[in-house]
Scaffold this active site. Structure first.
Site, mmCIF file in Angstrom:
data_model
loop_
_atom_site.group_PDB
_atom_site.id
_atom_site.type_symbol
_atom_site.label_atom_id
_atom_site.label_comp_id
_atom_site.label_asym_id
_atom_site.label_seq_id
_atom_site.Cartn_x
_atom_site.Cartn_y
_atom_site.Cartn_z
ATOM 1 N N ASN A 78 5.407 57.072 17.329
ATOM 2 C CA ASN A 78 6.255 55.880 17.469
ATOM 3 C C ASN A 78 5.458 54.754 18.131
ATOM 4 O O ASN A 78 4.504 55.014 18.864
ATOM 5 C CB ASN A 78 7.470 56.212 18.344
ATOM 6 C CG ASN A 78 8.440 55.063 18.458
ATOM 7 O OD1 ASN A 78 8.690 54.340 17.481
ATOM 8 N ND2 ASN A 78 8.992 54.851 19.640
ATOM 9 N N HIS A 111 6.106 51.381 20.569
ATOM 10 C CA HIS A 111 7.157 50.875 21.461
ATOM 11 C C HIS A 111 6.660 49.624 22.181
ATOM 12 O O HIS A 111 5.545 49.610 22.704
ATOM 13 C CB HIS A 111 7.527 51.968 22.481
ATOM 14 C CG HIS A 111 8.611 51.544 23.412
ATOM 15 N ND1 HIS A 111 9.942 51.543 23.042
ATOM 16 C CD2 HIS A 111 8.571 51.065 24.678
ATOM 17 C CE1 HIS A 111 10.669 51.092 24.054
ATOM 18 N NE2 HIS A 111 9.863 50.797 25.052
ATOM 19 N N SER A 116 2.851 50.387 23.462
ATOM 20 C CA SER A 116 2.419 51.787 23.547
ATOM 21 C C SER A 116 2.651 52.478 22.213
ATOM 22 O O SER A 116 3.677 52.268 21.565
ATOM 23 C CB SER A 116 3.231 52.547 24.602
ATOM 24 O OG SER A 116 3.189 51.897 25.843
ATOM 25 N N ASP A 118 11.224 57.935 24.248
ATOM 26 C CA ASP A 118 10.066 57.098 24.629
ATOM 27 C C ASP A 118 9.217 57.729 25.737
ATOM 28 O O ASP A 118 8.611 57.014 26.550
ATOM 29 C CB ASP A 118 10.534 55.689 25.077
ATOM 30 C CG ASP A 118 11.196 54.916 23.940
ATOM 31 O OD1 ASP A 118 10.839 55.156 22.778
ATOM 32 O OD2 ASP A 118 12.082 54.092 24.222
#
Ligand code: GRF
Length: 215
Positions: free
Chosen positions: A110, A112, A139, A148
């Site tokens: 992912n 972020h 990030s 997260d």
């Protein structure tokens, strides 16, 4: 050349990160095969981008399912049939259930818009401004069942300047994101970056050089 890294990219909106990855593949900088672009939203502009570049798309609307688990199980079965090396979340605005994350253990990445572990969740730019932070960033991390919070693969920071607006932070963040996501995928494809047992390992050469876009 080794086999291309196979990817499924999940988007809910504009898909500018998807576009950066497509561009890197088309320019030859990234040895990857985007097998499919998946969305929960029929109107996601990312789907238009994928179609323009001849990439298959698949949409499954979360509103058609009563529970998160039912939705994720449909998504899981589909992605198991695609069997990509990595599932790349690029603005996919859904929290994934533990069963889904376990099915693709250490294969979901992912991006972020904050310097994790600070500012998990939504509205990061506004919260950064509200708190008078001097630094903000991006990030890229492995997805685990805690939101997260998975192991960080790459981070880059940028200064918050006096008077910056949410839109300005978003723009600066996006510029970094568009370099970082293709870069991380290149490193994975070239085996300069490996993920083993949920740990991230870097080839020595990456550790010796400063990350070029860490402003
Ligand atoms: C990015 O800011 C990313 O950090 C976050 O969602 C946004 C997606 O933007 N996870 P886009 O759809 O790639 O333009």
């Amino acid at each position: 050349m080794s086999d291309p890294l196979s990817l499924a990219i999940l988007v809910s909106g504009s898909g500018s990160n998807l576009q950066a990855i497509i561009d890197a593949v088309e320019s030859g900088a990234l040895n990857a095969d985007i097998k499919v672009v998946v969305s929960n939203n029929h109107q996601a502009y990312g789907l238009v981008r994928a179609t323009r570049h001849g990439i298959p798309t698949w949409v499954v609307n979360n509103r058609d399912y009563a529970t998160r688990e039912q939705y994720d199980s449909v998504l899981q079965h589909y992605l198991e049939s695609v069997n990509p090396d990595y599932i790349v979340l690029a603005g996919f605005m859904r929290i994934l259930s533990p069963a889904f994350i376990n099915a693709f253990k250490h294969r979901i990445i992912n991006i972020h818009p904050s310097l994790l572990p600070d500012y998990k969740g939504l509205n990061t730019h506004q919260r950064v401004l509200d708190n008078g932070e001097k630094q903000h960033g991006v990030s890229i991390h492995l997805v685990t069942s805690e939101l997260d919070a998975g192991p960080i693969i790459m981070q880059a920071s940028y200064p918050v300047l006096p008077g910056n607006s949410v839109e300005e932070l978003q723009r600066t963040g996006h510029q970094l994101e568009h370099q970082m996501y293709p870069q991380v995928l290149c490193w994975l494809s070239d085996n300069k970056l490996t993920i083993d047992g949920g740990q991230v390992f870097y080839e020595q050469s990456l550790l010796e050089q400063p990350i070029p876009f860490n402003s």
